[in-house]
Each structure stands twice: as structure tokens, then as C-alpha cells.
Write a protein that holds these residues in place. Structure first.
Motif, PDB file in Angstrom:
ATOM      1  N   ARG A  97       0.844  -1.202   0.000  1.00 10.96           N
ATOM      2  CA  ARG A  97       0.000   0.000   0.000  1.00 10.96           C
ATOM      3  C   ARG A  97       0.882   1.256   0.000  1.00 10.96           C
ATOM      4  NH1 ARG A  97      -5.432   0.852   3.662  1.00 10.96           N
ATOM      5  NH2 ARG A  97      -5.776   3.007   3.014  1.00 10.96           N
ATOM      6  N   LEU A  98       1.909   1.214   0.851  1.00 12.76           N
ATOM      7  CA  LEU A  98       2.874   2.328   0.883  1.00 12.76           C
ATOM      8  C   LEU A  98       3.489   2.534  -0.500  1.00 12.76           C
ATOM      9  CD1 LEU A  98       4.708   4.031   3.052  1.00 12.76           C
ATOM     10  CD2 LEU A  98       6.350   2.215   2.648  1.00 12.76           C
ATOM     11  N   SER A  99       3.782   1.426  -1.167  1.00  8.32           N
ATOM     12  CA  SER A  99       4.433   1.486  -2.480  1.00  8.32           C
ATOM     13  C   SER A  99       3.528   2.074  -3.557  1.00  8.32           C
ATOM     14  CB  SER A  99       4.879   0.090  -2.934  1.00  8.32           C
ATOM     15  OG  SER A  99       5.825  -0.413  -2.039  1.00  8.32           O
ATOM     16  N   HIS A 100       2.232   2.125  -3.315  1.00 11.58           N
ATOM     17  CA  HIS A 100       1.307   2.707  -4.284  1.00 11.58           C
ATOM     18  C   HIS A 100       0.885   4.120  -3.913  1.00 11.58           C
ATOM     19  CE1 HIS A 100       0.127  -0.447  -7.225  1.00 11.58           C
ATOM     20  NE2 HIS A 100       0.792  -1.186  -6.362  1.00 11.58           N
ATOM     21  N   GLU A 101       0.902   4.417  -2.629  1.00 14.39           N
ATOM     22  CA  GLU A 101       0.310   5.682  -2.184  1.00 14.39           C
ATOM     23  C   GLU A 101       1.337   6.798  -1.984  1.00 14.39           C
ATOM     24  OE1 GLU A 101      -2.222   4.754   1.133  1.00 14.39           O
ATOM     25  OE2 GLU A 101      -3.684   3.734  -0.159  1.00 14.39           O
ATOM     26  N   HIS A 102       2.607   6.472  -2.014  1.00  6.53           N
ATOM     27  CA  HIS A 102       3.644   7.496  -1.830  1.00  6.53           C
ATOM     28  C   HIS A 102       4.687   7.352  -2.931  1.00  6.53           C
ATOM     29  CE1 HIS A 102       1.977   8.727   1.994  1.00  6.53           C
ATOM     30  NE2 HIS A 102       1.700   7.449   2.171  1.00  6.53           N
ATOM     31  N   ARG A 103       4.955   8.477  -3.590  1.00  6.18           N
ATOM     32  CA  ARG A 103       5.723   8.407  -4.840  1.00  6.18           C
ATOM     33  C   ARG A 103       7.133   7.839  -4.674  1.00  6.18           C
ATOM     34  NH1 ARG A 103       7.070  13.493  -8.813  1.00  6.18           N
ATOM     35  NH2 ARG A 103       7.448  12.281 -10.717  1.00  6.18           N
ATOM     36  N   PHE A 104       7.778   8.107  -3.542  1.00  2.55           N
ATOM     37  CA  PHE A 104       9.159   7.625  -3.357  1.00  2.55           C
ATOM     38  C   PHE A 104       9.199   6.102  -3.496  1.00  2.55           C
ATOM     39  CE2 PHE A 104      12.684   6.202  -0.627  1.00  2.55           C
ATOM     40  CZ  PHE A 104      13.721   6.911  -1.205  1.00  2.55           C
ATOM     41  N   TRP A 105       8.219   5.434  -2.870  1.00  2.00           N
ATOM     42  CA  TRP A 105       8.204   3.969  -2.925  1.00  2.00           C
ATOM     43  C   TRP A 105       7.534   3.478  -4.209  1.00  2.00           C
ATOM     44  CZ3 TRP A 105       7.522   6.641   1.731  1.00  2.00           C
ATOM     45  CH2 TRP A 105       8.621   6.559   2.575  1.00  2.00           C
ATOM     46  N   TRP A 106       6.644   4.300  -4.746  1.00  2.64           N
ATOM     47  CA  TRP A 106       6.041   3.978  -6.047  1.00  2.64           C
ATOM     48  C   TRP A 106       7.128   3.926  -7.120  1.00  2.64           C
ATOM     49  CZ3 TRP A 106       2.495   1.743  -8.684  1.00  2.64           C
ATOM     50  CH2 TRP A 106       2.135   2.146  -9.968  1.00  2.64           C
ATOM     51  N   ALA A 107       8.099   4.821  -7.005  1.00  4.69           N
ATOM     52  CA  ALA A 107       9.178   4.854  -8.004  1.00  4.69           C
ATOM     53  C   ALA A 107       9.918   3.516  -8.051  1.00  4.69           C
ATOM     54  CB  ALA A 107      10.149   5.986  -7.695  1.00  4.69           C
ATOM     55  N   ALA A 108       9.992   2.851  -6.887  1.00  3.37           N
ATOM     56  CA  ALA A 108      10.676   1.560  -6.839  1.00  3.37           C
ATOM     57  C   ALA A 108       9.771   0.424  -7.307  1.00  3.37           C
ATOM     58  CB  ALA A 108      11.164   1.286  -5.419  1.00  3.37           C
ATOM     59  N   HIS A 109       8.463   0.646  -7.225  1.00  2.67           N
ATOM     60  CA  HIS A 109       7.508  -0.445  -7.495  1.00  2.67           C
ATOM     61  C   HIS A 109       6.846  -0.336  -8.866  1.00  2.67           C
ATOM     62  CE1 HIS A 109       4.569  -3.538  -6.538  1.00  2.67           C
ATOM     63  NE2 HIS A 109       3.570  -2.719  -6.758  1.00  2.67           N
ATOM     64  N   VAL A 110       6.801   0.872  -9.415  1.00  2.00           N
ATOM     65  CA  VAL A 110       6.009   1.123 -10.632  1.00  2.00           C
ATOM     66  C   VAL A 110       6.372   0.179 -11.777  1.00  2.00           C
ATOM     67  CG1 VAL A 110       7.563   2.997 -11.372  1.00  2.00           C
ATOM     68  CG2 VAL A 110       5.276   2.879 -12.307  1.00  2.00           C
ATOM     69  N   ASN A 111       7.663  -0.183 -11.868  1.00  2.00           N
ATOM     70  CA  ASN A 111       8.093  -1.037 -12.986  1.00  2.00           C
ATOM     71  C   ASN A 111       7.249  -2.310 -13.085  1.00  2.00           C
ATOM     72  OD1 ASN A 111       9.772  -3.367 -11.568  1.00  2.00           O
ATOM     73  ND2 ASN A 111      10.140  -1.438 -10.518  1.00  2.00           N
ATOM     74  N   HIS A 112       6.812  -2.825 -11.923  1.00  7.48           N
ATOM     75  CA  HIS A 112       6.023  -4.070 -11.918  1.00  7.48           C
ATOM     76  C   HIS A 112       4.671  -3.871 -12.618  1.00  7.48           C
ATOM     77  CE1 HIS A 112       4.495  -7.910 -10.670  1.00  7.48           C
ATOM     78  NE2 HIS A 112       3.500  -7.360  -9.998  1.00  7.48           N
ATOM     79  N   HIS A 113       4.232  -2.622 -12.706  1.00  8.52           N
ATOM     80  CA  HIS A 113       2.912  -2.340 -13.290  1.00  8.52           C
ATOM     81  C   HIS A 113       2.988  -1.802 -14.715  1.00  8.52           C
ATOM     82  CE1 HIS A 113       0.314  -2.982  -9.745  1.00  8.52           C
ATOM     83  NE2 HIS A 113       1.427  -2.755  -9.088  1.00  8.52           N
ATOM     84  N   THR A 114       4.179  -1.718 -15.278  1.00  5.54           N
ATOM     85  CA  THR A 114       4.312  -1.020 -16.557  1.00  5.54           C
ATOM     86  C   THR A 114       3.884  -1.841 -17.765  1.00  5.54           C
ATOM     87  OG1 THR A 114       6.638  -1.642 -16.541  1.00  5.54           O
ATOM     88  CG2 THR A 114       6.111   0.619 -15.863  1.00  5.54           C
ATOM     89  N   SER A 115       3.698  -3.142 -17.589  1.00  8.72           N
ATOM     90  CA  SER A 115       3.272  -3.935 -18.743  1.00  8.72           C
ATOM     91  C   SER A 115       1.783  -3.733 -18.987  1.00  8.72           C
ATOM     92  CB  SER A 115       3.550  -5.417 -18.502  1.00  8.72           C
ATOM     93  OG  SER A 115       3.032  -6.173 -19.588  1.00  8.72           O
ATOM     94  N   GLN A 116       1.419  -3.628 -20.260  1.00  9.41           N
ATOM     95  CA  GLN A 116       0.002  -3.559 -20.611  1.00  9.41           C
ATOM     96  C   GLN A 116      -0.580  -4.954 -20.807  1.00  9.41           C
ATOM     97  OE1 GLN A 116       0.499  -0.049 -23.641  1.00  9.41           O
ATOM     98  NE2 GLN A 116      -1.623  -0.085 -22.956  1.00  9.41           N
ATOM     99  N   HIS A 117       0.272  -5.938 -20.607  1.00 11.19           N
ATOM    100  CA  HIS A 117      -0.189  -7.332 -20.647  1.00 11.19           C
ATOM    101  C   HIS A 117      -0.298  -7.830 -19.210  1.00 11.19           C
ATOM    102  CE1 HIS A 117       0.462  -8.041 -25.026  1.00 11.19           C
ATOM    103  NE2 HIS A 117       1.237  -6.990 -24.849  1.00 11.19           N
ATOM    104  N   TYR A 118      -1.068  -8.879 -19.033  1.00 12.78           N
ATOM    105  CA  TYR A 118      -1.164  -9.475 -17.701  1.00 12.78           C
ATOM    106  C   TYR A 118      -0.996 -10.972 -17.878  1.00 12.78           C
ATOM    107  CZ  TYR A 118      -2.738 -10.339 -12.956  1.00 12.78           C
ATOM    108  OH  TYR A 118      -2.802 -10.719 -11.627  1.00 12.78           O
TER     109      TYR A 118
END
Lengths: 300, 139
Positions: A97-118
Motif C-alpha cells: 500500500r505504501l508502495s502505491h500511495e507514496h511516490r518515493f516507494w512507487w518509483a521503486a515499485h512502478v516497474n512491476h505495473h508497466t506492462s500492458q499485458h497481464y
């Protein structure tokens, strides 16, 4: 007690399951896999594994150090495995949740969400900078309570292996009692979707009950198919850009900040935050969607 | 030195990627106006799709916003389509080269969009782009 590394043991199974899902998608005529997208995900996974080795020593040393101050000597009793299963999963929920709601940790996590495929390869699109964002310190709480560091590491591995198989569209729904308790492909598809109603929901690792408890659960609605990716899709398959793009954007935004407060908000505020209120945060995207729905309802 | 440990992972990646390529993983989507408009509306909150200009290769498109002076670029990402808003804040410059329009944006991940336009750029689009950012060249 020596415990195995579940992730290392599971890697050959990961590869076999990805091949099996690729063939399943091909037989069904689905475009579940894309060559460059898969290559990017797998290279990100390899990089994460390699960097884990490089950084592992620091985490082991920090855990051993924290262990000196533990409150209890829990050891490897059977109930310790049950307790660490529940508590590690609770920590995972808050880390996520922290990784989605605060940009500093989102920056580390966002890569996992960058695919448009699932698909299963998306599960391996893992962070290269997570350890540098110090998210691993959250798990030191378990060591301080008194769980052996090896047990905590083992459970983290179990959680990661569990979360692999839920990255698929091949499984629609599981029996209701499983959907009620566990994180499933259906729940996690919602988590990866950018549809406003699905955005920043279903943070669970293994047990979906945490989302139900903390008010972040949304079930998948078959009338609204998931659109995968991030709010602002990044338009690249380059692993280096995938890994570092949000950090680069943070640096650029902070350099333009007009005050310390604005700079801090650009780093630690919600992703998409802008001082003039024009930024697309999850809350604002949801508000846009609500306005659209209201307008549509009024018109009909 | 354990060569299996060193060479195994990259070979594994290569094998999987080859299997994906052999099973239709190199498909490319071709944009049409309906798809480009729909994707812009889905990806950009508050965007009201208006005029649409599809690139000659069907790989990218420009869509104007009826509710603001911004435009959107929709572009193929393999078998998927993505769209992003181009506002005054994002657009560094644009230029019309022979056979394509080039938009340079302030974005680390995707800094340049090239839209194939063999017949040049129509005047309404030239005007729209000029209000967003400086033109860096002419056809």
C-alpha cells in the motif's frame, strides 16, 4: 534450522509455467504475450534476482543486528510458521500500500505495473531499486518481535512464489471460499488495472482478507474488463528506462519545485501530485470518473 | 566457475522469448480513428476526443481534446495501444520532417513520438501544435 530458498527452487517451474501459458494463449488465439514485453519482464526479473544477491548481505547483516534487540525467542516451533505466515502477509499488505500511495516507494515499485499485458511473465517484472528505497526495513519488525531472520526470509520467499501464479488471465474465478480468503488471479487482475474503480485496490500478498479489513478491496466486475498498465503508460520496452523512469521524473520535478514543501510533496506525496492541483492522483482520477458517471446518469 | 549458473538464465530468457515470438508474439496493432479515440478517452481522465489524425503506418495517431487545448498521442505498443496527453507543459518542441511529424516531450521513458505523415501536416493540426509548443522545423 536451515530453510530452503523457495524462490530459487521455483525458478524452473516459473519458466515452465510461462511456456505453458504462452502455448495456452496461442491455442486460444489470445494476444496474452508480446515478444518485447516478455523479454523486458524476464530481464527485469533476472536483474532483480542478481541485485538481490548483491544487496542480500546488507539485509542479512541488518537482520542479525536487529535480532540482538528481539523481544522474544520464538524459534522454529510449528506455531511460529503459522504466526509468521500471517504477520509477514500483514506487513506485505502495508508495504504494498505504501508502495502505491507514496511516490518515493512507487518509483521503486512502478516497474512491476508497466506492462500492458497481464500474464505470468509480468510477475517477474520486478524492481531493481526496491532495496535502495529501504522497504525491506519493514520486515525487521518481525525480527525485533523475535522471529528468526531465516524464518522471515523463508516466508518472504513463500509469499513471492505464491504471487507468481496469480498473474494470469487463464484462470477466471476459483471456488468462492478461496476467493473469499486468498488473493487470486481475479483479485490481482483488479490490482493491475488502471480503470478508475480498480485503481490502487487489492494490495494483498497471499490473504485478501487484509484488503477487506482495511477497506481497499474491490471485486473484479466482468462488465468492466481490466485495462492493464499504469495511468500514464511509459511507451518503452527498455528495462533500464522501465526501472528508472519514475526516479528520473522525480528528480526533474524536484529540480523545478518552488519550495521545500513542494519538493517534499513531489517525493513523498501521492503519485501524480502537483502543487497547482492539476496532477492526476488516484483520488482525482476517481473523481473524474464519478463526474462522468453522474453526467451520464443525468443525461439518461 | 559454474557456467550453467552464468549462462542458464540468459539462455532461458532467450528460449522463452523465441517461443513467444514463434507463437504470435510479434503481432502489431494497427490504429484506426475509433480505437485511437477510445484509448485516449480511457487513458486520459477528462479527455473528450474530437478530431483524429492517423499516421500512415497505423502505428500512431493524434487526437484533439474538445474540452481543452491539449492533444493526445495514441501509439501502438506491440499488440496494445497506449495514449498520453500532450499539454503545453509536456511538449518541448515539434517539427515536421519529410514523411513524419516529430514531437519531443519532457519524458524520460518516451521522449520522442514520430508520426508517419507522408502528405505533411494539415493546417488545423499545425495551429494546435503551435499553441502547445515551439515548432523546431518546417516540412
Amino acid at each position: 534450522m536451515t530453510l530452503p530458498d523457495p524462490v530459487r527452487l521455483a525458478i524452473p517451474i516459473f519458466v515452465l509455467l510461462i511456456v505453458a501459458e504462452t502455448l495456452w494463449a496461442w491455442r486460444r488465439g489470445r494476444d496474452a504475450y508480446e515478444t518485447r514485453d516478455t523479454a523486458a519482464s524476464l530481464v527485469m526479473g533476472l536483474g532483480n534476482f542478481g541485485l538481490g544477491f548483491a544487496y542480500g548481505g546488507i539485509i542479512v547483516a541488518a537482520s542479525a543486528w536487529a535480532s540482538q534487540f528481539r523481544l522474544f525467542d520464538i524459534g522454529f516451533a510449528w506455531w511460529a510458521f503459522v504466526a509468521v505466515f500471517l504477520l509477514e502477509d500483514l506487513i506485505y499488505y502495508w508495504f504494498h500500500r505504501l508502495s502505491h500511495e507514496h511516490r518515493f516507494w512507487w518509483a521503486a515499485h512502478v516497474n512491476h505495473h508497466t506492462s500492458q499485458h497481464y500474464n505470468l511473465s509480468t510477475a517477474l517484472r520486478q524492481t531493481w531499486t526496491g532495496n535502495l528505497a529501504f522497504t525491506w526495513t519493514l520486515w525487521l519488525v518481525l525480527v525485533l518481535v523475535g522471529f528468526p531472520p531465516a524464518l522471515v526470509a523463508f516466508q518472504k520467499g513463500i509469499s513471492l512464489v505464491y504471487q507468481f501464479w496469480i498473474h494470469t488471465e487463464a484462470i477466471r474465478r476459483l471456488p468462492p471460499w478461496i476467493e473469499a480468503i486468498f488473493n487470486t488471479p481475479s483479485h490481482h487482475r483488479v490490482h493491475h488495472a488502471t480503470n478508475p474503480r480498480y485503481l490502487d485496490r487489492n494490495y494483498a500478498g497471499i490473504l485478501i482478507v487484509w484488503d477487506k479489513l482495511f477497506g481497499t478491496f474491490v471485486p473484479e466486475d466482468d462488465r468492466e474488463p481490466c485495462r492493464y498498465g499504469v495511468v500514464k503508460n511509459i511507451g518503452t520496452f527498455n528495462p533500464l528506462r522501465i526501472a528508472f523512469h519514475e526516479w528520473a521524473d522525480i528528480a526533474k520535478d524536484v529540480a523545478r519545485a518552488k519550495s521545500w514543501r513542494e519538493g517534499l510533496m513531489l517525493v513523498f506525496g501521492p503519485p501524480g501530485w502537483r502543487a497547482d492541483g492539476s496532477g492526476l492522483t488516484s483520488a482525482r482520477i476517481r473523481a473524474f470518473a464519478r463526474e462522468n458517471d453522474d453526467r451520464r446518469n443525468a443525461a439518461s | 566457475m559454474n557456467w550453467l549458473l552464468i549462462l542458464g538464465p540468459p539462455i532461458g530468457v532467450l528460449v522463452v522469448v523465441l517461443i513467444v515470438a514463434a507463437t504470435g508474439g510479434t503481432r502489431r496493432v494497427r490504429l484506426d480513428a475509433a480505437l485511437a479515440r477510445r484509448r485516449a478517452v480511457e487513458d486520459i481522465p477528462g479527455f473528450v476526443a474530437d478530431d483524429c489524425l492517423i499516421g500512415d503506418d497505423g502505428a500512431s495517431a493524434l487526437i484533439s481534446d474538445r474540452s481543452s487545448p491539449t492533444i493526445a498521442v495514441a501509439y501502438a505498443m506491440g499488440a496494445r495501444v497506449a495514449a498520453r496527453k500532450i499539454s503545453r507543459r509536456d511538449l518541448r518542441s515539434w517539427r515536421a520532417e519529410t514523411g513524419c511529424l516529430v514531437l519531443e516531450v519532457d519524458d524520460f521513458a518516451h521522449a520522442e513520438f514520430r508520426i508517419a505523415l507522408a502528405d505533411g501536416l494539415a493546417e488545423p493540426w499545425r495551429l494546435r501544435l503551435s499553441t502547445l509548443g515551439p515548432a523546431g522545423g518546417s516540412p
